[in-house]
Scaffold this motif. Structure first.
Motif, PDB file in Angstrom:
ATOM      1  N   LYS A  34       0.796  -1.227   0.000  1.00 57.35           N
ATOM      2  CA  LYS A  34       0.000   0.000   0.000  1.00 57.35           C
ATOM      3  C   LYS A  34       0.827   1.276   0.000  1.00 57.35           C
ATOM      4  N   GLY A  35       2.151   1.152   0.082  1.00 55.23           N
ATOM      5  CA  GLY A  35       2.976   2.359   0.129  1.00 55.23           C
ATOM      6  C   GLY A  35       2.886   3.046   1.475  1.00 55.23           C
ATOM      7  N   THR A  36       2.768   4.367   1.470  1.00 53.46           N
ATOM      8  CA  THR A  36       2.738   5.147   2.704  1.00 53.46           C
ATOM      9  C   THR A  36       1.311   5.561   3.039  1.00 53.46           C
ATOM     10  N   VAL A  37       0.890   5.284   4.273  1.00 51.69           N
ATOM     11  CA  VAL A  37      -0.465   5.590   4.713  1.00 51.69           C
ATOM     12  C   VAL A  37      -0.402   6.331   6.054  1.00 51.69           C
ATOM     13  N   TYR A  38      -1.225   7.354   6.186  1.00 51.76           N
ATOM     14  CA  TYR A  38      -1.284   8.126   7.426  1.00 51.76           C
ATOM     15  C   TYR A  38      -2.617   7.887   8.140  1.00 51.76           C
ATOM     16  N   GLY A  39      -2.639   8.191   9.436  1.00 52.52           N
ATOM     17  CA  GLY A  39      -3.879   8.132  10.183  1.00 52.52           C
ATOM     18  C   GLY A  39      -3.995   6.981  11.164  1.00 52.52           C
ATOM     19  N   ARG A  40      -2.943   6.167  11.323  1.00 51.57           N
ATOM     20  CA  ARG A  40      -3.016   5.083  12.297  1.00 51.57           C
ATOM     21  C   ARG A  40      -3.053   5.660  13.712  1.00 51.57           C
ATOM     22  N   THR A  41      -3.509   4.864  14.651  1.00 48.53           N
ATOM     23  CA  THR A  41      -3.541   5.299  16.040  1.00 48.53           C
ATOM     24  C   THR A  41      -2.130   5.613  16.515  1.00 48.53           C
ATOM     25  N   ALA A  42      -1.940   6.780  17.078  1.00 50.86           N
ATOM     26  CA  ALA A  42      -0.605   7.196  17.522  1.00 50.86           C
ATOM     27  C   ALA A  42      -0.751   8.349  18.518  1.00 50.86           C
ATOM     28  N   PRO A  43       0.240   8.548  19.390  1.00 49.97           N
ATOM     29  CA  PRO A  43       1.427   7.703  19.507  1.00 49.97           C
ATOM     30  C   PRO A  43       1.132   6.383  20.199  1.00 49.97           C
ATOM     31  N   VAL A  44       1.969   5.402  19.889  1.00 54.20           N
ATOM     32  CA  VAL A  44       1.947   4.093  20.536  1.00 54.20           C
ATOM     33  C   VAL A  44       3.377   3.804  20.961  1.00 54.20           C
ATOM     34  N   ILE A  45       3.575   3.356  22.189  1.00 54.70           N
ATOM     35  CA  ILE A  45       4.925   3.112  22.678  1.00 54.70           C
ATOM     36  C   ILE A  45       5.526   1.889  21.990  1.00 54.70           C
ATOM     37  N   ALA A  46       6.754   2.054  21.493  1.00 52.35           N
ATOM     38  CA  ALA A  46       7.450   0.952  20.838  1.00 52.35           C
ATOM     39  C   ALA A  46       7.793  -0.128  21.854  1.00 52.35           C
ATOM     40  N   ARG A  47       7.668  -1.378  21.414  1.00 51.84           N
ATOM     41  CA  ARG A  47       7.966  -2.496  22.306  1.00 51.84           C
ATOM     42  C   ARG A  47       9.425  -2.471  22.754  1.00 51.84           C
ATOM     43  N   PHE A  48      10.317  -2.058  21.838  1.00 55.84           N
ATOM     44  CA  PHE A  48      11.745  -2.099  22.152  1.00 55.84           C
ATOM     45  C   PHE A  48      12.178  -0.984  23.100  1.00 55.84           C
ATOM     46  N   SER A  49      11.340   0.035  23.264  1.00 53.65           N
ATOM     47  CA  SER A  49      11.727   1.186  24.070  1.00 53.65           C
ATOM     48  C   SER A  49      11.923   0.775  25.526  1.00 53.65           C
ATOM     49  N   SER A  50      13.083   1.067  26.096  1.00 59.77           N
ATOM     50  CA  SER A  50      13.410   0.666  27.464  1.00 59.77           C
ATOM     51  C   SER A  50      12.489   1.339  28.473  1.00 59.77           C
ATOM     52  N   ARG A  51      12.238   0.639  29.570  1.00 61.82           N
ATOM     53  CA  ARG A  51      11.263   1.098  30.565  1.00 61.82           C
ATOM     54  C   ARG A  51      11.938   1.392  31.911  1.00 61.82           C
TER      55      ARG A  51
ATOM     56  N   LYS B 227      -6.730   9.400  18.874  1.00 59.20           N
ATOM     57  CA  LYS B 227      -8.117   8.923  18.944  1.00 59.20           C
ATOM     58  C   LYS B 227      -8.746   9.270  20.290  1.00 59.20           C
ATOM     59  N   LYS B 228      -8.054  10.111  21.058  1.00 58.88           N
ATOM     60  CA  LYS B 228      -8.522  10.572  22.374  1.00 58.88           C
ATOM     61  C   LYS B 228      -8.608   9.459  23.416  1.00 58.88           C
ATOM     62  N   SER B 229      -7.778   8.432  23.256  1.00 56.05           N
ATOM     63  CA  SER B 229      -7.673   7.353  24.233  1.00 56.05           C
ATOM     64  C   SER B 229      -6.286   7.388  24.854  1.00 56.05           C
ATOM     65  N   PRO B 230      -6.097   6.793  26.044  1.00 53.13           N
ATOM     66  CA  PRO B 230      -4.774   6.788  26.665  1.00 53.13           C
ATOM     67  C   PRO B 230      -3.729   6.115  25.776  1.00 53.13           C
ATOM     68  N   ILE B 231      -2.525   6.655  25.791  1.00 52.13           N
ATOM     69  CA  ILE B 231      -1.427   6.070  25.022  1.00 52.13           C
ATOM     70  C   ILE B 231      -1.221   4.629  25.468  1.00 52.13           C
TER      71      ILE B 231
END
Length: 715
Positions: free
Chosen positions: A431-448, A537-541
């Protein structure tokens, strides 16, 4: 910043039609490889195939045909061969050579190459920055041009278009740095944008021996290797305003962490330091760079994605992700799931693989090598399925044949179908490049967090775009970074907290350009207290692996919002001496503290200053030993930088298992720069079912919402 691709055209102006017909232009040529003549087709190497096509055109051009007024004198030139994004190549051709190419079997179309303004990654738009407005207004950009960002990293490729200095003003007169010469790096490589470069190799040579200049650059040119402390020290001497360091040494006591030591010296000199949180998530307490004087940045997704829709033969639709574009696999193709699930080298049988889409699981082996193994076995595509340890994390990677990657959850459908159906098939639509997905979403790899070194300060501080980011790339390194990948690209798509860190570094520079008198702590405070915790989408990250919301140990105060940060209302400032008192509270020895002071400092013999008294814009609450009905007190001081006469009322989102008491509940200011203090008492009532609970404390006045996260942990 906006990146531009610069194309150089040589134009011969003449009134003769002959000259026009023979002038060379660059074209993108789309080809159907299945229709290319057998004598020209090379099954393994597309570059050889298209070179053969070009050679045939040149041979025809050299033959003088009746009616030709002039014979071609300059041959057509092949520039690049494309295999993944499109099927075809780019070439420099005259009009007559193009006309001959149009008659070659397999020719689809030719598009003139154009000078385009790249849309870069969409970080700028996602962050709410608009050209000509707010922080990117002409007046502010003029001021921002005097802010200097220092980058401590593996090196730089000075010829890259990202570092061209067209339109840049003169180098600030206060700059004391130099453009240090070395292997393939001269003073002329610096300009009004890349104003200086140094390299530090002595520590590297002590550890690993003398640098081999035939394999590595003994210069500031891009190559792995640091001498970190010396680099930080020299950058501060040279006059940088912001230090960006996308690197870390792991969770270490501050006195053993050269980055923490060096950065403390930087903030004492008024330099803002931005660092990456690390890529060891999703596990708790994996965060690096937890010193309270630096900004630690987590990574999250933007609203842009690169979907690949997989349609299985049983009608099931599975969505993945891919950098491929076009329609190479739109018709059903046989699918094969090998016994060697990881598609290791030598494990794929050509008889079984040829002409099929191969399903492979992610592993410690490079995804590029997996695609290479499939291609060697004559496979036509790959579906890369996340192993259980990868969860549903999806970030794009470069491959050498059409590939779609799917998460672990979706991958279960793919592997079940591929291993149980009698004649499994699949088609893939890119599909190439598409905008509008739910974001931001925390990356799984991001250290906690919480920090395993010092849990009394919440880390990371904020999150910023760090997944599928368009980044400048050295042309001598293939996009996959594998030795056998000989492709040359100007930009690559990368993911990691090393991508999110520079975003915050740039934002800090913009804030510094507006507020010259703000300390590093004030800039960090503005970015933290104005960060948001709801997605588009006005929901918690949430986390990429779950729709459940995450908290401060994943994203700190939230996602950065630069246009709000420039006018935060209140700030929490911290003096360098307060950090030293904080270290004293950690029971550091005089020798250990001397690493940070580089001068005379003696810890107070009797001090009531604890970690809870550090004027940080967040609250880390730790009840040790499962204490119930115990209380912890915090003191904070805020500085008015909003409206001279204003009143702020407190709003508290109380974490589960505690009660929160704030005194006073209203802060009334009558001038800018005025400081007022308040106290927060948190009483542990009962331990929750989990080890942590989260809330927030927000000071509200009109448009201003100065928010601080609260993280309660029972240890």
């Amino acid at each position: 910043m906006m990146f531009r691709k610069i194309l150089l055209f040589l134009v011969l102006v003449t009134t003769a039609s002959i000259g026009a017909a023979m002038a060379k232009n660059t074209y993108i040529i789309h080809m159907d490889k299945t229709k290319i003549a057998a004598k020209l087709f090379h099954e393994v190497d597309s570059m050889q195939t298209y070179q053969a096509v070009i050679d045939s055109i040149n041979e025809m051009s050299l033959q003088k045909v009746d009616g030709d007024q002039q014979q071609e004198t300059m041959p057509a030139e092949l520039l690049y061969a494309y295999e993944t994004a499109i099927s075809g190549f780019s070439a420099k051709l005259s009009t007559k050579q193009l006309q001959k190419l149009e008659k070659v079997d397999g020719f689809l179309s030719a598009t003139p190459d154009q000078m385009l303004q790249l849309h870069t990654t969409n970080s700028q738009q996602f962050l709410g920055l608009q050209n000509g407005k707010g922080l990117l207004s002409a007046s502010n950009l003029a001021s921002a041009s005097d802010v200097i960002i220092g980058i401590v990293d593996t090196g730089i490729w000075p010829e890259h278009a990202s570092f061209q200095d067209k339109g840049m003003p003169a180098v600030p007169s206060r700059w004391k740095g130099v453009c240090e010469e070395g292997t393939k790096f001269s003073k002329s490589n610096c300009n009004k944008k890349l104003i200086g470069a140094r390299y530090f190799f002595k520590g590297y040579e002590v550890e690993y021996g003398r640098i081999n200049e035939t394999k590595e650059f003994l210069s500031a040119r891009d190559q792995n290797g640091h001498d970190i402390l010396a680099g930080i020290d020299k950058a501060v001497q040279d006059g940088v305003d912001v230090l960006s360091m996308s690197l870390g040494l792991g969770p270490l006591p501050f006195h053993s962490d050269t980055l923490a030591i060096g950065s403390f010296g930087a903030i004492k000199s008024g330099v803002f330091v931005s660092t990456s949180a690390g890529n060891s998530g999703p596990f708790s307490s994996t965060l690096t760079n937890s010193a309270p004087w630096i900004m630690s940045v987590a990574a999250s997704y933007t609203d842009r994605t690169f979907p690949a829709v997989i349609k299985l033969g049983n009608g099931k639709i599975v969505e993945g992700i891919s950098l491929n574009s076009g329609n190479a696999l739109t018709k059903p193709v046989p699918v094969y799931y090998p016994l060697s699930r990881f598609c290791l080298d030598g494990s794929l049988n050509e008889t079984e693989i040829k002409g099929k889409i191969v399903v492979c699981r992610t592993s410690n082996v490079s995804a590029y090598i997996q695609s290479e193994n499939v291609k060697k076995a004559k496979g036509v595509g790959m579906i890369l399925v996340n192993f259980i340890s990868d969860g549903d994390e999806l970030y794009v990677q470069p491959h050498i044949l059409p590939t779609a990657r799917v998460g672990y959850t979706a991958g279960k459908y793919v592997t079940h179908y591929a291993s149980t159906a009698k004649k499994p098939t699949a088609s893939i639509i890119f599909k190439g490049t598409v905008y509008g997905r739910t974001a931001p979403v925390i990356a799984r790899f991001s250290s906690r967090g919480p920090s395993s070194i010092e849990p009394d300060v919440i880390k990371p501080d904020v999150t910023a775009p760090g997944v599928n980011i368009l980044a400048a790339w050295p042309p001598i390194v293939g996009p996959s970074e594998r030795q056998g990948d000989t492709r040359s690209v100007m930009f690559n798509i990368l993911s990691g907290t090393s991508m999110s860190c520079p975003h915050v570094s740039g934002l800090a520079a913009l804030l510094k350009s507006v507020h010259r008198d703000w300390s590093p702590a004030a800039i960090r405070s503005a970015l933290m207290t104005t960060a948001y915790t709801l997605n588009n989408k006005k929901s918690p990250i949430s986390d990429v692996d779950s729709s459940n919301s995450v908290g401060p140990f994943a994203y700190g105060s939230g996602h950065v919002d630069p246009e709000r940060a420039v006018d935060p209302g209140l700030i929490y400032d911290i003096a360098a001496e307060d950090y030293l008192k904080y270290l004293c509270n950690l029971n550091y020895t005089s020798a250990e503290i001397a690493l940070f002071t580089r001068g005379n400092f003696t810890c107070p013999k009797i001090t009531a200053f604890g970690a809870r008294d550090l004027n940080y814009p967040s609250f880390a609450v730790n009840f040790r030993g499962g204490v119930q009905n115990g209380s912890l007190e915090y003191k904070r001081t805020v500085t008015n930088v909003g409206i001279p006469t204003s009143s702020y009322a407190v709003q508290v989102e109380v974490p589960n298992g505690v009660s929160v008491i704030v005194k006073p509940k209203i802060l009334s200011f009558n001038k800018l720069g005025q400081k007022l203090s308040y106290k927060v008492t948190i009483v542990g009532k009962s331990k929750t079912s989990s080890h942590s609970s989260f809330g927030s404390l927000t000071w509200v006045s009109g448009k201003f919402r100065v928010r601080s996260p609260i993280a309660v942990t029972w240890q």
